[in-house]
Motif scaffolding. Structure first.
Motif, PDB file in Angstrom:
ATOM      1  N   SER A  93      42.133  72.700  33.286  1.00 41.98           N
ATOM      2  CA  SER A  93      43.539  72.294  33.437  1.00 41.98           C
ATOM      3  C   SER A  93      44.550  73.371  33.058  1.00 41.98           C
ATOM      4  N   GLY A  94      44.166  74.645  33.155  1.00 38.36           N
ATOM      5  CA  GLY A  94      45.173  75.697  33.024  1.00 38.36           C
ATOM      6  C   GLY A  94      45.163  76.456  31.716  1.00 38.36           C
ATOM      7  N   ASP A  95      45.868  77.621  31.725  1.00 36.41           N
ATOM      8  CA  ASP A  95      45.757  78.620  30.669  1.00 36.41           C
ATOM      9  C   ASP A  95      44.310  79.075  30.554  1.00 36.41           C
ATOM     10  N   PHE A  96      43.771  79.427  31.717  1.00 37.38           N
ATOM     11  CA  PHE A  96      42.429  79.985  31.795  1.00 37.38           C
ATOM     12  C   PHE A  96      42.442  81.326  31.052  1.00 37.38           C
ATOM     13  N   PHE A  97      43.384  82.196  31.456  1.00 34.86           N
ATOM     14  CA  PHE A  97      43.611  83.452  30.736  1.00 34.86           C
ATOM     15  C   PHE A  97      44.764  83.256  29.765  1.00 34.86           C
ATOM     16  N   ASP A  98      44.795  84.127  28.758  1.00 37.79           N
ATOM     17  CA  ASP A  98      45.907  84.051  27.810  1.00 37.79           C
ATOM     18  C   ASP A  98      47.136  84.762  28.340  1.00 37.79           C
ATOM     19  N   SER A  99      46.900  85.732  29.214  1.00 34.65           N
ATOM     20  CA  SER A  99      48.017  86.556  29.655  1.00 34.65           C
ATOM     21  C   SER A  99      47.904  86.824  31.148  1.00 34.65           C
ATOM     22  N   VAL A 100      49.027  87.170  31.775  1.00 30.75           N
ATOM     23  CA  VAL A 100      48.978  87.515  33.199  1.00 30.75           C
ATOM     24  C   VAL A 100      48.423  88.923  33.394  1.00 30.75           C
ATOM     25  N   ASN A 101      48.224  89.655  32.311  1.00 34.13           N
ATOM     26  CA  ASN A 101      47.528  90.946  32.349  1.00 34.13           C
ATOM     27  C   ASN A 101      46.319  90.880  31.430  1.00 34.13           C
ATOM     28  N   PRO A 102      45.275  90.135  31.823  1.00 30.96           N
ATOM     29  CA  PRO A 102      44.140  90.002  30.904  1.00 30.96           C
ATOM     30  C   PRO A 102      43.478  91.369  30.700  1.00 30.96           C
ATOM     31  N   PRO A 103      42.909  91.598  29.521  1.00 27.12           N
ATOM     32  CA  PRO A 103      42.201  92.861  29.306  1.00 27.12           C
ATOM     33  C   PRO A 103      40.924  92.862  30.155  1.00 27.12           C
ATOM     34  N   PRO A 104      40.412  94.045  30.506  1.00 24.30           N
ATOM     35  CA  PRO A 104      39.176  94.112  31.315  1.00 24.30           C
ATOM     36  C   PRO A 104      38.046  93.283  30.715  1.00 24.30           C
ATOM     37  N   GLN A 105      37.992  93.227  29.381  1.00 21.35           N
ATOM     38  CA  GLN A 105      36.919  92.460  28.734  1.00 21.35           C
ATOM     39  C   GLN A 105      36.911  91.008  29.195  1.00 21.35           C
ATOM     40  N   ALA A 106      38.105  90.462  29.464  1.00 22.34           N
ATOM     41  CA  ALA A 106      38.180  89.048  29.842  1.00 22.34           C
ATOM     42  C   ALA A 106      37.425  88.821  31.151  1.00 22.34           C
ATOM     43  N   TYR A 107      37.617  89.724  32.115  1.00 24.43           N
ATOM     44  CA  TYR A 107      36.870  89.613  33.374  1.00 24.43           C
ATOM     45  C   TYR A 107      35.389  89.886  33.138  1.00 24.43           C
ATOM     46  N   TYR A 108      35.151  90.930  32.354  1.00 21.82           N
ATOM     47  CA  TYR A 108      33.787  91.391  32.098  1.00 21.82           C
ATOM     48  C   TYR A 108      32.918  90.253  31.534  1.00 21.82           C
ATOM     49  N   HIS A 109      33.495  89.482  30.625  1.00 24.35           N
ATOM     50  CA  HIS A 109      32.722  88.406  30.012  1.00 24.35           C
ATOM     51  C   HIS A 109      32.730  87.120  30.831  1.00 24.35           C
ATOM     52  N   ALA A 110      33.828  86.863  31.524  1.00 26.53           N
ATOM     53  CA  ALA A 110      33.919  85.598  32.267  1.00 26.53           C
ATOM     54  C   ALA A 110      33.053  85.627  33.526  1.00 26.53           C
ATOM     55  N   ILE A 111      33.015  86.766  34.204  1.00 25.18           N
ATOM     56  CA  ILE A 111      32.367  86.812  35.525  1.00 25.18           C
ATOM     57  C   ILE A 111      30.881  86.401  35.499  1.00 25.18           C
ATOM     58  N   PRO A 112      30.063  86.920  34.568  1.00 26.75           N
ATOM     59  CA  PRO A 112      28.656  86.489  34.577  1.00 26.75           C
ATOM     60  C   PRO A 112      28.494  84.980  34.363  1.00 26.75           C
ATOM     61  N   TYR A 113      29.330  84.399  33.521  1.00 21.82           N
ATOM     62  CA  TYR A 113      29.241  82.944  33.304  1.00 21.82           C
ATOM     63  C   TYR A 113      29.607  82.193  34.586  1.00 21.82           C
ATOM     64  N   LEU A 114      30.675  82.659  35.226  1.00 21.20           N
ATOM     65  CA  LEU A 114      31.109  81.978  36.454  1.00 21.20           C
ATOM     66  C   LEU A 114      30.051  82.114  37.548  1.00 21.20           C
ATOM     67  N   ARG A 115      29.334  83.244  37.541  1.00 23.04           N
ATOM     68  CA  ARG A 115      28.251  83.423  38.516  1.00 23.04           C
ATOM     69  C   ARG A 115      27.123  82.433  38.285  1.00 23.04           C
ATOM     70  N   GLN A 116      26.816  82.195  37.011  1.00 18.94           N
ATOM     71  CA  GLN A 116      25.758  81.214  36.702  1.00 18.94           C
ATOM     72  C   GLN A 116      26.120  79.847  37.280  1.00 18.94           C
ATOM     73  N   LEU A 117      27.386  79.514  37.136  1.00 24.19           N
ATOM     74  CA  LEU A 117      27.860  78.225  37.631  1.00 24.19           C
ATOM     75  C   LEU A 117      27.733  78.174  39.157  1.00 24.19           C
ATOM     76  N   ARG A 118      28.100  79.278  39.799  1.00 25.53           N
ATOM     77  CA  ARG A 118      28.041  79.327  41.258  1.00 25.53           C
ATOM     78  C   ARG A 118      26.595  79.225  41.749  1.00 25.53           C
ATOM     79  N   GLU A 119      25.685  79.887  41.024  1.00 25.44           N
ATOM     80  CA  GLU A 119      24.273  79.804  41.413  1.00 25.44           C
ATOM     81  C   GLU A 119      23.763  78.370  41.381  1.00 25.44           C
ATOM     82  N   LYS A 120      24.327  77.582  40.470  1.00 22.16           N
ATOM     83  CA  LYS A 120      23.925  76.170  40.382  1.00 22.16           C
ATOM     84  C   LYS A 120      24.747  75.296  41.332  1.00 22.16           C
ATOM     85  N   GLU A 121      25.587  75.926  42.134  1.00 24.26           N
ATOM     86  CA  GLU A 121      26.448  75.209  43.082  1.00 24.26           C
ATOM     87  C   GLU A 121      27.353  74.181  42.410  1.00 24.26           C
ATOM     88  N   ILE A 122      27.852  74.567  41.227  1.00 19.37           N
ATOM     89  CA  ILE A 122      28.824  73.709  40.527  1.00 19.37           C
ATOM     90  C   ILE A 122      30.199  74.353  40.702  1.00 19.37           C
TER      91      ILE A 122
END
Ligand code: MN
Length: 392
Positions: free
Chosen positions: A50-79
């Protein structure tokens, strides 16, 4: 099969670094991982954010770096993960919201960014209607929101969820909406923006704020030390069940308020705090953040009290925040009491005729009364840079 199970979360604020500590930034990624793992373990049909996924409109690279593998796991499970932009996700100027990068990668779906939107989401089993609109704030927010909601009437045969990032009356002194103004007929109302768990009912449907997975401020930690996600089972037009599930990875934050009365009694207070801190660390394998708010501290003892707290507790905590209201023992009590109610800011504003200068003066008074001279100098230099852009 006409019921679905969704995991509802909100206000993850990826990239937030409390007190400038890299450990605090990592805490936020870790709890995000716990949420994704829960979604997979529970075989949910969808994840709603429900929003405020990122803390800032300029998230640090780490935010993408850590979020992307988790989001991929979710996609692999078709969720599928469906998110609406919160106030922290929306740039003030016309630049791309960072959420759109993740959508472009096919890792989540953003709804309601420009217009109120209804979207049908195809799931492994059946379909889900998700409707929502980005956060709206500032003057006119209420009117704008009410207008947006007229375009979000429920007209789907699927189980349906309305997602909003707003305050409802009763959850916050400043609110844009009342419960009764939500469009009727949705199975579930997935709310965000308030960092505490709250649940209401509209007919047979639950209206839920899961709260933020980590407490991001002291008042949030104090109001609700335990943090949750929500699992909801929904059918067309109603919530069959919704339950909050405790998160295990958030770092413990302990808040103590204490009124000083004697050295002896203060010692036993610190001993008790120490025990609880050690216990919290043993339980979670994480050093807690410790807030101590002291009242009635004799001015002459302030330094020794700070030193004692530091000596006894520092090694057991990640961060130690002490706040003390001192008492000037050399003044009669009547004088102390009458001066306690003086609004220094108002006086300074009147004297200086400028809000900015009054704030600076107030901050300088606080800063220059710091116990360590070196710390006072560093803080004063920061203030000069902040107010005048002067680098010393
Ligand atoms: Mn928010």
């Amino acid at each position: 099969m006409d019921s679905l199970v969704v995991l509802h979360t909100s206000d993850t604020h990826l990239g937030y670094r409390q007190y400038g500590l890299s450990e605090r930034e990592m805490d936020i990624y870790e709890v995000f991982g716990e949420i994704i793992e829960a979604a997979i373990r529970e075989h949910v049909d969808a994840v709603i954010h429900s929003g405020d996924f990122f803390d800032s409109v300029n998230p640090p690279p780490q935010a993408y770096y850590h979020a992307i593998p988790y989001l991929r796991q979710l996609r692999e499970k078709e969720i599928p993960l469906i998110v609406i932009p919160g106030d922290h996700d929306i740039p003030k100027r016309r630049v791309l919201p960072p959420l759109m990068v993740l959508e472009r990668l096919g890792l989540l779906q953003v709804i309601g960014l420009r217009e109120p939107e209804k979207r049908d989401i195809r799931l492994r089993r059946g379909g889900l209607r998700v409707a929502g609109f980005r956060n709206t704030k500032g003057p006119g927010a209420r009117q704008q929101l009410l207008k947006a909601l007229t375009r979000l009437s429920q007209d789907s045969e699927y189980p349906s969820i309305l997602v909003l990032h707003q305050s409802l009356r009763g959850v916050s002194p400043e609110y844009e909406l009342e419960l009764g103004e939500l469009p009727k007929g949705y199975s579930y109302y997935a709310m965000g923006h308030i960092h505490l768990y709250k649940k209401y009912m509209v007919g047979e449907s639950a209206v839920v704020y899961p709260g933020s997975p980590e407490a991001l401020r002291r008042d949030e930690a104090e109001a609700q030390p335990t943090r949750y996600i929500v699992l909801a089972e929904i059918a067309p037009g109603k919530t069959l069940s919704s339950s909050k599930v405790k998160l295990t990875s958030p770092r413990p934050q302990l808040v103590y308020r204490h009124t000083y009365s004697s050295d002896k009694e203060f010692k036993s207070f610190i001993a008790r705090v120490r025990e609880e801190v050690v216990r919290a660390e043993a339980r979670t394998k994480k050093k807690p953040i410790l807030h101590i708010i002291l009242d009635n501290v004799p001015r002459m003892k302030k330094t020794s009290i700070y030193d004692a707290i530091d000596r006894l507790l520092r090694t057991h905590v990640l961060a130690l925040r002490i706040q003390a209201v001192t008492r000037d023992t050399s003044l009669p009590r009547t004088v102390q009491e009458s001066t306690a109610n003086i609004n220094h800011y108002e006086i300074l504003k009147e004297l200086l005729g400028d809000e900015g200068l009054a704030k600076l003066a107030l901050e300088l008074i606080d800063t220059l009364s710091l116990d360590s001279k070196q710390a006072a100098i560093i803080q004063a230099e920061k203030l000069l840079a902040k107010y005048f852009g002067i680098e010393v």
